[in-house]
Design an enzyme around this catalytic site. Structure first.
Site, PDB file in Angstrom:
ATOM      1  N   HIS A  88      37.901  47.211  39.066  1.00 54.84           N
ATOM      2  CA  HIS A  88      36.728  47.388  39.904  1.00 54.84           C
ATOM      3  C   HIS A  88      35.738  47.384  38.668  1.00 54.84           C
ATOM      4  CE1 HIS A  88      38.943  49.759  42.963  1.00 54.84           C
ATOM      5  NE2 HIS A  88      38.468  48.928  43.562  1.00 54.84           N
ATOM      6  N   LYS A 138      38.467  59.393  58.387  1.00 56.00           N
ATOM      7  CA  LYS A 138      39.763  59.216  57.750  1.00 56.00           C
ATOM      8  C   LYS A 138      40.043  60.204  56.867  1.00 56.00           C
ATOM      9  CE  LYS A 138      41.625  55.427  55.058  1.00 56.00           C
ATOM     10  NZ  LYS A 138      41.372  54.174  54.151  1.00 56.00           N
ATOM     11  N   SER A 153      43.998  49.979  43.908  1.00 58.24           N
ATOM     12  CA  SER A 153      43.844  51.651  44.244  1.00 58.24           C
ATOM     13  C   SER A 153      45.070  52.092  44.824  1.00 58.24           C
ATOM     14  CB  SER A 153      42.611  51.783  45.104  1.00 58.24           C
ATOM     15  OG  SER A 153      41.614  51.621  44.309  1.00 58.24           O
ATOM     16  N   ARG A 155      41.948  38.932  43.212  1.00 52.04           N
ATOM     17  CA  ARG A 155      43.000  38.750  42.374  1.00 52.04           C
ATOM     18  C   ARG A 155      44.189  37.879  42.663  1.00 52.04           C
ATOM     19  NH1 ARG A 155      43.757  44.959  43.895  1.00 52.04           N
ATOM     20  NH2 ARG A 155      43.706  43.726  45.620  1.00 52.04           N
TER      21      ARG A 155
END
Ligand code: PNS
Length: 160
Positions: free
Chosen positions: A18, A42, A133, A96
């Protein structure tokens, strides 16, 4: 008029990948808003939104990347609503792999349909292309060393 770009994400937690994307965005645009997009319903996140913002801020300080870059959070609806609110016409996302391109392309098209906001894809340093992540969360939860993948402040926060 300054060109504002938004770098959105869950950032749970922020990774070196990031930071690479944020740094590239900051070299292209006058102002970069790193936006922690979170869904208050969430409950499975590792860090809450305020903590994610704090960690990104600290990581940007640590990396000397704060010039022209600010960190905000958004839980009030569409990403493009935030873009409209601050006058940003561009979203920047890191890709990526071809899987990332396939995942990001429909979102980019929808954001353009909704509000005319364009998405710019940037390619991170190849050595960072396997960092995500979700992998960091998994490795950290099983006691592995994630220090190559995240800024020092995140290693410290995970240790607590
Ligand atoms: O870290 P991620 O998972 O790549 O982040 C994805 C995110 C949060 C940027 C994306 O899910 C998003 O933009 N959510 C906001 C809701 C929205 O605007 N949806 C419509 C456009 S896809």
């Amino acid at each position: 008029m300054p060109q504002i770009a938004v770098v959105p994400g869950s950032f749970d937690p922020v990774t070196v990948g990031h930071l690479d994307v944020i740094q590239r965005a900051a070299t292209i645009f006058d102002e970069v808003h790193v936006l922690v997009v979170h869904n208050p319903d969430k409950t499975s996140s590792l860090f809450d939104a305020a903590e994610r913002v704090r960690l990104i801020d600290a990581a940007l300080d640590e990396a000397g990347l704060h010039d022209g870059v600010r960190v905000e959070s958004w839980s009030s609806g569409l990403l493009v609503d935030y873009c409209r609110q601050v006058g940003a016409r561009v979203i920047v996302k890191g890709v990526r792999s071809s899987a990332d391109v396939a995942y990001e392309t429909p979102m980019a098209a929808v954001n353009r349909d909704l509000a005319g906001v364009e998405t710019v894809f940037v390619v991170p340093e190849p050595g960072r292309s396997h960092v995500s992540s979700s992998l960091v969360r998994q490795v950290a939860s099983l006691g592995g060393d994630v220090s190559p993948y995240v800024p020092r402040v995140v290693v410290e926060a995970l240790a607590q």
